[in-house]
Scaffold this motif. Sequence first.
Motif, PDB file in Angstrom:
ATOM      1  N   GLY A 130      -3.458   4.131   3.935  1.00 25.83           N
ATOM      2  CA  GLY A 130      -2.315   3.567   3.235  1.00 25.83           C
ATOM      3  C   GLY A 130      -1.139   3.223   4.124  1.00 25.83           C
ATOM      4  O   GLY A 130      -0.302   2.385   3.772  1.00 25.83           O
TER       5      GLY A 130
ATOM      6  N   HIS B 118      -0.162   9.428  -4.145  1.00 25.31           N
ATOM      7  CA  HIS B 118      -0.925  10.609  -3.748  1.00 25.31           C
ATOM      8  C   HIS B 118      -0.030  11.813  -3.492  1.00 25.31           C
ATOM      9  O   HIS B 118      -0.283  12.912  -4.006  1.00 25.31           O
TER      10      HIS B 118
ATOM     11  N   THR C 104      -6.487   5.748   0.379  1.00 24.03           N
ATOM     12  CA  THR C 104      -5.359   6.624   0.712  1.00 24.03           C
ATOM     13  C   THR C 104      -5.294   6.917   2.203  1.00 24.03           C
ATOM     14  O   THR C 104      -4.214   6.952   2.801  1.00 24.03           O
TER      15      THR C 104
ATOM     16  N   SER D 248      -4.144  10.605   6.771  1.00 20.94           N
ATOM     17  CA  SER D 248      -3.518   9.339   6.377  1.00 20.94           C
ATOM     18  C   SER D 248      -2.355   8.933   7.277  1.00 20.94           C
ATOM     19  O   SER D 248      -1.927   7.775   7.238  1.00 20.94           O
TER      20      SER D 248
ATOM     21  N   ARG E 281       0.483   2.786  -5.413  1.00 26.31           N
ATOM     22  CA  ARG E 281      -0.882   2.451  -5.058  1.00 26.31           C
ATOM     23  C   ARG E 281      -1.567   3.579  -4.296  1.00 26.31           C
ATOM     24  O   ARG E 281      -2.594   4.086  -4.708  1.00 26.31           O
ATOM     25  N   TYR E 282      -1.019   3.995  -3.175  1.00 25.33           N
ATOM     26  CA  TYR E 282      -1.712   4.993  -2.371  1.00 25.33           C
ATOM     27  C   TYR E 282      -0.813   6.175  -2.019  1.00 25.33           C
ATOM     28  O   TYR E 282      -0.888   7.235  -2.619  1.00 25.33           O
TER      29      TYR E 282
ATOM     30  N   ASN F 276       0.810  -1.212   0.000  1.00 27.50           N
ATOM     31  CA  ASN F 276       0.000   0.000   0.000  1.00 27.50           C
ATOM     32  C   ASN F 276       0.848   1.268   0.000  1.00 27.50           C
ATOM     33  O   ASN F 276       0.337   2.354  -0.230  1.00 27.50           O
TER      34      ASN F 276
END
Length: 650
Positions: free
Chosen positions: A447, A72, A444, A130, A67-68, A60
Amino acid sequence: MAAKIQEQWQHWVCPRVQLGDECRSSSDLGFTFVGELHRDCCDLTRIRAEASSCGRDSNNFESLPQRYLIRHYFENTKTTYQMLEEPSGFCLYGYLTALMVLAWHNLPEHAADALRHIYVARHLLGHYHSFDFVESSSWPVSSFLVLVNFHAGGTWIPLNSAPDYAHPGQFGPAFYYERLAWRGTAEAAKPAPGTAPFFRLPGESPPTEWRGLGSRLSQRRHLVVWQFCIHTSTAGEAVTMITRFLNDDYNIEFRGNSLATQLCANYRPSLCASGRNLHFLDWLSARFEALSAAFQCFAEIFRSASVAQAEDTSLAELSASFQQEMMPQLLEAEPRMFGCAPSLQFGVGCCGMQPSLPKLNIDSNGLPILQYVPRDDRTRFLEGFVELGMDERNIVAANNAYLAEEVAWQTGLRIPTLRIHGLHTNATYFPLRNSEVLVSRPGTSGGWQECVLDRFVDANPQYALRFVQFTNLLNPDTTEEVYNNTLSYRSLSQFRAVVGFPYDTSLMFFWEFFSMNMPTFVPFQLWHWGVFGQHTRPDLEQPRIFPDEGLVRSSLVPEEDRLPYSPFFDGFGPLDVERSVFWSKFTDWAMFPHVQYFQSVPDLMVQLTTTDLQAVSSSMKNFNEECLMKSIRAWQYVVERWLSLEAFTA
C-alpha cells in the motif's frame, strides 16, 4: 546519538510514553508514525496550492476511500487517525537504524534490552512488511538484519541479506517443469486412460502417435462439462484450454453455473449461471458461507434474514438441496463431466453425488483446502479430501505449485499442478504507451509503494518514465478492484511494463500479464513479498493428518518425507526468515523464468530504462508456448481419463 534519537521519537511507536508509562507488550505498540508517512505521500505542490491539504495523492493510502493502509491500521482497529498538517521531522528508517545500533551496543551483556529494541524495529516494518522499503533507502540496515538478529536470541549476526539467495526461475524453467510433472502424484497411481500403450502421464514424453481411446473414434465424442464455482479463474482455464486446443478431437459442451457474475463473462463460452440456477446457487452460496467459521463474524455483525435462516441449515441439508435442485440437469446429458469450485469445501459439500453415477469430478483447487471449513470439522474434512483424491473417478489438482506442496505438507497426498495460462485475455504485449509503467494492484503489503515511487520520481525530474497505478485507472470512489470489468486487457497490455508487489504466493494478475508476454518486474526479496496472503493464512495451518491404518491413510507420505517447514505465515508477528526463504522458491514469482527482479526502487528505475524489454517479452513468449504444449497434453489426459471411466462404468 542513537539513544537520544530513541528517546526523542519513541512516543511515535509507544503512545504510553506520553503518559509517563512504557510499553510492556506488543499490543501496547502503535502506528502513530503512519501519519508522518502519509504526510510524505502528499505532493508538495498540491499542499501549497490547497492550504496543507494532501488531496488524493495516493489512492492506496488515502482515507477516502479507505483502501489499504488507513483501513488496515486504523479503521479495522477502530483507532482514530489524523494526518499531520506539518512535518514532524520523524524519519522511519533513521529511527529503525538507531534501534539496531542500540541493540548491537547492548549485546551480549544486555540481551533482553537488545531484543526489545529489535522487536520495535521489526514493528516499524509494519504488518506484512507493508513499510519495508529499507533497501531503497541509504540507511545501512535491512529487514533481513532485523529479523535474523531477532531470531538469533542474543548473538549479533551482521547480515543484511540472505547468503546465496536466488530464485529457481533465474536458472531456467526446469524447476517449474518438475512441479508440473504428474509422476509421483496420486493421479499416477490411478489406472491410465486408453488402451495399450496407455496414454502417458503429463510431464512425460508423449507417444509418437495418438494411441488413447479417443483415437479410435470415427466421430468427435460429445462431452458435457457441468461446472459451478464462486470464482471463475480455474474453471475458466478449463474452458479456454479444452475449447481452443481439443476441439478437433472432442465436441465439448460447457454448462456454466458460476456465481462470479463480473468475471464469468470473460470466458467463451460464458460460464455465468442464469435464470433459476443463478437464484438457487446464490441462495446456496449465502447459506454455505454462513456455516463457515470464517463468516461467523460477518453473520453476527451484518445479520440479515437470509443469513439468520442459514444458521439452522447443516452442510448435509445444503448438499441434499443441491442434489434435489441440480441433479436432474446432470442426468439429462450423457456423457458428462463435472467441474467443481476452487473452494474445495464448497465443491465437496455440494458435489457429494451418488457414487453409482459414471462421472469424473475435476477439482482444480485455487485456495487452501481448509478454506471455509469450521474447526470442528477439519480433521474429518481432510480425511474426506484424501479419500476423494485417491478415488479414480476424481482428478484433484492445484492451479499453482505452492498450493500443491502445501497440500502434501498438510495431508501427505501429492496432487499435480495444472498451470493457469490466462489465455482468456486475448491480448499480447504491444507497448503503445512506452513512457508509462503500470503498477498492479498492491494489496495491504504494497500500500505504501505508490508514495515511495512518486517521491523517487519527484526527486529525479529528468526521469523519462511515469508510474501509473492500476487503482487510479478505476473509479476513484470505489474499492472494488478484483471483480472489476471496466478495463480491457488490451488497454493494459499497452504499457511499457508492469510492476508487481506480490501479496500472495500466486495471483491471477500475474498469470494474465505473463500470458500477454508483458515484461514483469517484482522485488527480489520474495522471502517477505511473496509469502503472505490467502494461500498462507496461519489459521488454516492445523490440523495435519499422517499415515495410519486403513485403506485411505495408509498410503499417505509420512511426516519425515514431507517438506520440513510449515508453509503458513503470520503477517503480524516476526517472520521466520529460514522458513520464508525456503518456501519463497515455490511461489510463481520465483519459479517462472524471465521475471525481472529489482533490489530497490532506484534499481527498478534504472532497469526500466536499460533492459531490452522486447527481448524479455520474446523469451516469455517462447516459455509460454513451450509450457502450453505441456498443459495441452495434461488436459488431453484429463479428457482421456473421463473416456476410460465411461467405458469402465458402462
